[in-house]
Design an enzyme around this catalytic site. Sequence first.
Site, PDB file in Angstrom:
ATOM      1  N   ASP A 235       0.852  -1.189   0.000  1.00 19.46           N
ATOM      2  CA  ASP A 235       0.000   0.000   0.000  1.00 19.46           C
ATOM      3  C   ASP A 235       0.891   1.242   0.000  1.00 19.46           C
ATOM      4  O   ASP A 235       1.903   1.290   0.700  1.00 19.46           O
ATOM      5  CB  ASP A 235      -0.898  -0.017   1.238  1.00 19.46           C
ATOM      6  CG  ASP A 235      -1.880   1.141   1.250  1.00 19.46           C
ATOM      7  OD1 ASP A 235      -2.991   0.970   0.735  1.00 19.46           O
ATOM      8  OD2 ASP A 235      -1.520   2.217   1.762  1.00 19.46           O
ATOM      9  N   ASN A 243      -3.263  12.979  -3.176  1.00 17.97           N
ATOM     10  CA  ASN A 243      -4.439  13.438  -3.911  1.00 17.97           C
ATOM     11  C   ASN A 243      -4.911  14.800  -3.422  1.00 17.97           C
ATOM     12  O   ASN A 243      -5.271  15.685  -4.222  1.00 17.97           O
ATOM     13  CB  ASN A 243      -5.575  12.422  -3.779  1.00 17.97           C
ATOM     14  CG  ASN A 243      -5.398  11.218  -4.702  1.00 17.97           C
ATOM     15  OD1 ASN A 243      -4.797  11.332  -5.769  1.00 17.97           O
ATOM     16  ND2 ASN A 243      -5.904  10.069  -4.287  1.00 17.97           N
ATOM     17  N   ASP A 252      -2.991   9.743 -10.032  1.00 19.66           N
ATOM     18  CA  ASP A 252      -2.952   8.719 -11.089  1.00 19.66           C
ATOM     19  C   ASP A 252      -1.543   8.529 -11.626  1.00 19.66           C
ATOM     20  O   ASP A 252      -1.121   7.399 -11.914  1.00 19.66           O
ATOM     21  CB  ASP A 252      -3.891   9.126 -12.226  1.00 19.66           C
ATOM     22  CG  ASP A 252      -5.359   8.997 -11.848  1.00 19.66           C
ATOM     23  OD1 ASP A 252      -5.645   8.345 -10.827  1.00 19.66           O
ATOM     24  OD2 ASP A 252      -6.208   9.545 -12.577  1.00 19.66           O
ATOM     25  N   GLU A 278      -4.982   2.268  -3.897  1.00 21.55           N
ATOM     26  CA  GLU A 278      -3.518   2.353  -3.868  1.00 21.55           C
ATOM     27  C   GLU A 278      -2.882   1.068  -3.375  1.00 21.55           C
ATOM     28  O   GLU A 278      -1.692   1.043  -3.027  1.00 21.55           O
ATOM     29  CB  GLU A 278      -3.076   3.521  -2.983  1.00 21.55           C
ATOM     30  CG  GLU A 278      -3.402   3.391  -1.503  1.00 21.55           C
ATOM     31  CD  GLU A 278      -4.764   3.957  -1.134  1.00 21.55           C
ATOM     32  OE1 GLU A 278      -4.929   4.345   0.031  1.00 21.55           O
ATOM     33  OE2 GLU A 278      -5.659   4.005  -2.004  1.00 21.55           O
TER      34      GLU A 278
END
Length: 356
Positions: A235, A243, A252, A278
Amino acid sequence: MFIRDFINRDIKYENESKRVIVTLRILYIVIFCAFLLDILYVGVDIMTVYPYRISLLFAALLILFIYTYFSRTTPSLILFMLFTFVWTLSMIPCFGWSAGMQNYFILILMLCFFALHLRTSIKFLYAGFVLIFRIITIGIFGGIKPALDISSTCDKLLQITNITAVFLSIIIISYIFSKTENEAESKLMKYNDRLLKAANSDQLTGLPNRRGVMQYLNGLKDLSDYHCVSVAMGDIDFFKKVNDTYGHDAGDEVLKSIAEILRLKCNNGSIASRWGGEEFLLVFPDINGDDAYMLLEQVRMAVQKSEIKVKENKINVTMTFGLAEWGFKSDLDDVIKEADDKLYHGKENGRNQVVY
């Protein structure tokens, strides 16, 4: 080029099968050439024995060939079949039974199945009719001698010419009518492959998705070559912050960059997949937990050292991994849950580490 364009020219009517018409034109040409060779082998004296028969058949062949440029498909097809019947029955007395003229009935049979758009039962009915007619032909003309005395060499040349014409016609019919289906089937197979790949791949990163990696893992159980498989859940640390700070487009780009690192590091038979969000699932076939741990440390360090450029921003991220070993005796879901639990244990204890 001119001959091909001439043969491939469309008819004036719409919604007609061009490939049927083109096939008929080619068959007329093949029969015409075989017809000329047969007469040359036997000699022009055959014209004195059957002058009207041969002349009328030549004229009919030429007229029917021209007719394909002005007629609809079905009338042209029916007329070709009728012509083949008449021509075969008329030529057997001219050139003899051994010349093989009766083999042209095979073309009628093939066109019944390939070119006629009828119910299957009707096609088999036509096939039975052709068979019966062929048997009757044997009873009437079987063993008949040529109209003129010919040498054994000439007789063999007649056989070779006609059997070649029949084989060539069979190849032409098979090729033209199977070409479209084969191309369509090939396109369908490629399309299905693309659909399968799309269904098993993550659109953003190009890595296998959850469905794809689960199929892969389930497939490993059937391979006796592997003694164990190591499974790791990874992760990206503080991905939500990426973000929130740089925007989802930047997020992205981070996901794609991390996926590329995982892909490059898992190049020894191992695979990396995007599990969701993620999270990434890494699979190490035939690698025990200790060796997989060392590989994951290399992956973790590569991620930590990477600098992801998104426009004017340079983003650095780390990853946490949970590692479990699967010996095929335990349930696959339990192994993945074990790796996931270890991942969250690493998250709660400082992140940027491999927990095994």
